[in-house]
Design a protein around this motif. Structure first.
Motif, PDB file in Angstrom:
ATOM      1  N   ALA A   2       0.411  -1.061  -0.131  1.00  0.00           N
ATOM      2  CA  ALA A   2      -0.015   0.288   0.137  1.00  0.00           C
ATOM      3  C   ALA A   2       0.564   1.119   0.166  1.00  0.00           C
ATOM      4  O   ALA A   2       1.792   1.656   0.403  1.00  0.00           O
ATOM      5  CB  ALA A   2      -0.874   0.001   0.971  1.00  0.00           C
ATOM      6  N   ASP A   3       0.730   2.488  -0.854  1.00  0.00           N
ATOM      7  CA  ASP A   3       2.007   3.290  -0.806  1.00  0.00           C
ATOM      8  C   ASP A   3       1.425   4.035   0.254  1.00  0.00           C
ATOM      9  O   ASP A   3       2.420   4.926   0.946  1.00  0.00           O
ATOM     10  CB  ASP A   3       0.191   4.424  -2.130  1.00  0.00           C
ATOM     11  CG  ASP A   3       0.968   3.721  -3.438  1.00  0.00           C
ATOM     12  OD1 ASP A   3       1.364   3.431  -3.167  1.00  0.00           O
ATOM     13  OD2 ASP A   3      -0.563   4.760  -3.770  1.00  0.00           O
ATOM     14  N   ARG A   4       0.392   4.347   1.512  1.00  0.00           N
ATOM     15  CA  ARG A   4       0.876   4.967   2.946  1.00  0.00           C
ATOM     16  C   ARG A   4       1.470   3.853   3.660  1.00  0.00           C
ATOM     17  O   ARG A   4       1.815   4.521   4.601  1.00  0.00           O
ATOM     18  CB  ARG A   4      -0.468   5.080   3.314  1.00  0.00           C
ATOM     19  CG  ARG A   4      -1.159   3.545   3.951  1.00  0.00           C
ATOM     20  CD  ARG A   4      -2.720   3.709   4.467  1.00  0.00           C
ATOM     21  NE  ARG A   4      -3.204   2.868   4.974  1.00  0.00           N
ATOM     22  CZ  ARG A   4      -4.482   2.624   6.064  1.00  0.00           C
ATOM     23  NH1 ARG A   4      -5.050   3.211   5.828  1.00  0.00           N
ATOM     24  NH2 ARG A   4      -5.020   1.199   5.757  1.00  0.00           N
ATOM     25  N   PRO A  94      -5.266  -1.574   8.047  1.00  0.00           N
ATOM     26  CA  PRO A  94      -4.865  -2.386   7.054  1.00  0.00           C
ATOM     27  C   PRO A  94      -3.272  -1.988   7.009  1.00  0.00           C
ATOM     28  O   PRO A  94      -2.250  -2.963   6.679  1.00  0.00           O
ATOM     29  CB  PRO A  94      -5.976  -2.094   5.586  1.00  0.00           C
ATOM     30  CG  PRO A  94      -6.041  -0.576   6.259  1.00  0.00           C
ATOM     31  CD  PRO A  94      -6.679  -0.950   7.370  1.00  0.00           C
ATOM     32  N   VAL A  95      -2.993  -1.130   7.293  1.00  0.00           N
ATOM     33  CA  VAL A  95      -1.356  -1.236   7.494  1.00  0.00           C
ATOM     34  C   VAL A  95      -1.101  -1.946   8.430  1.00  0.00           C
ATOM     35  O   VAL A  95       0.662  -2.634   7.972  1.00  0.00           O
ATOM     36  CB  VAL A  95      -1.585   0.466   8.388  1.00  0.00           C
ATOM     37  CG1 VAL A  95       0.329   0.746   8.335  1.00  0.00           C
ATOM     38  CG2 VAL A  95      -2.231   1.651   7.567  1.00  0.00           C
ATOM     39  N   LEU A  96      -1.034  -2.197   9.040  1.00  0.00           N
ATOM     40  CA  LEU A  96      -0.637  -3.681  10.116  1.00  0.00           C
ATOM     41  C   LEU A  96      -0.624  -5.175   9.266  1.00  0.00           C
ATOM     42  O   LEU A  96       0.791  -5.420   9.226  1.00  0.00           O
ATOM     43  CB  LEU A  96      -1.405  -3.908  11.840  1.00  0.00           C
ATOM     44  CG  LEU A  96      -1.297  -2.484  12.879  1.00  0.00           C
ATOM     45  CD1 LEU A  96      -2.003  -3.475  13.445  1.00  0.00           C
ATOM     46  CD2 LEU A  96      -0.154  -2.283  13.011  1.00  0.00           C
ATOM     47  N   LEU A  97      -1.605  -5.209   8.377  1.00  0.00           N
ATOM     48  CA  LEU A  97      -1.686  -6.493   7.538  1.00  0.00           C
ATOM     49  C   LEU A  97      -0.455  -6.200   6.532  1.00  0.00           C
ATOM     50  O   LEU A  97       0.329  -6.837   5.632  1.00  0.00           O
ATOM     51  CB  LEU A  97      -2.548  -6.517   6.817  1.00  0.00           C
ATOM     52  CG  LEU A  97      -2.846  -8.060   5.880  1.00  0.00           C
ATOM     53  CD1 LEU A  97      -2.864  -8.884   7.280  1.00  0.00           C
ATOM     54  CD2 LEU A  97      -4.258  -8.074   5.435  1.00  0.00           C
ATOM     55  N   ASP A  98       0.002  -4.942   5.863  1.00  0.00           N
ATOM     56  CA  ASP A  98       0.885  -4.400   5.053  1.00  0.00           C
ATOM     57  C   ASP A  98       2.071  -4.564   6.010  1.00  0.00           C
ATOM     58  O   ASP A  98       3.722  -5.130   4.776  1.00  0.00           O
ATOM     59  CB  ASP A  98       0.466  -3.139   4.414  1.00  0.00           C
ATOM     60  CG  ASP A  98      -0.882  -3.406   3.507  1.00  0.00           C
ATOM     61  OD1 ASP A  98      -1.234  -4.184   3.465  1.00  0.00           O
ATOM     62  OD2 ASP A  98      -1.240  -1.941   3.207  1.00  0.00           O
TER      63      ASP A  98
END
Length: 220
Positions: A2-4, A94-98
């Motif tokens: 993810a871009d973030r 979702p950042v954690l999964l990324d």
């Protein structure tokens, strides 16, 4: 990715989302470095994978390199960095999964997923509050040898006789029991990993035994 997660910024202000903060960037760099070290040596391919997954602005590459070099000296404290990241986000973000998927990319960059790396990633996922199935899905996506996880963990093949697999399981539990780590004077992080590994060995044995017993019932 993810871009973030990939687009890191090294400036922080109240409106900056957690994934673009200095604290998050440093924590991810440290976590990635400790993952690269956990199998014994930091491979150049792992460093290259880190650069591909977690993009650092050119102007801050020297700062990032210093953080990475310090963190990769040993694996101690990886769980503290994981908790710092988890505390920045709401459960299920979702950042954690990324982040974990990025770590998987780094782990397999040297050609294989080592057992120590599996333990590391499982523990980071647990700290992040991810479900076991999410970690399993990521592993299947990035590790082509994950068709029989219990077999891989126990060091046996799917057709290994049950008594032989039981003997192997007991041997591994003895070798990896936390008491051995304590007796050798290893740090608390190593003892914690020994506990995780012992738990995984027991779970792998139960799954392997269930596979065999289920197969016998199917032939009856």
């Amino acid at each position: 990715m993810a871009d973030r997660v990939a687009a890191f910024l090294w400036t922080n202000h109240p409106a900056t989302p957690p994934e673009r903060s200095v604290a998050f960037t440093i924590a991810v760099i440290a976590l990635g470095a400790k993952l690269a070290k956990v199998d014994g040596a930091v491979a150049r391919s792992e460093v290259s994978a880190f650069r591909r997954v977690f993009i650092i602005p050119r102007s801050e590459e020297k700062n990032a390199a210093r953080v990475f070099d310090l963190a990769r000296q040993d694996v101690a404290g990886f769980d503290a960095w994981a908790r710092r990241i988890a505390a920045m986000f709401k459960p299920g973000d979702p950042v954690l999964l990324d982040v974990v998927e990025g770590l998987f990319v780094i782990a397999v960059a040297d050609g294989r997923l080592h057992e120590a790396e599996i333990l590391f990633l499982d523990e980071v996922g647990r700290i992040f509050g991810l479900e076991p199935r999410q970690i399993a899905d990521l592993r299947r996506r990035h590790d082509p040898r994950s068709d029989c996880p219990p077999c891989e963990l126990l060091g046996v093949t799917p057709d290994t006789p049950l008594p032989e697999a039981r003997k192997r399981w007991r041997q591994l539990v003895r070798e990896n029991h936390p008491d051995h780590a304590i007796g050798r004077g290893l740090p608390a992080e190593a003892v914690r990993l020994a506990e995780v590994r012992t738990r995984r060995l027991n779970e792998a044995w139960e799954r392997f035994r269930a596979m065999h017993e289920g197969g016998r019932q199917g032939l009856a």
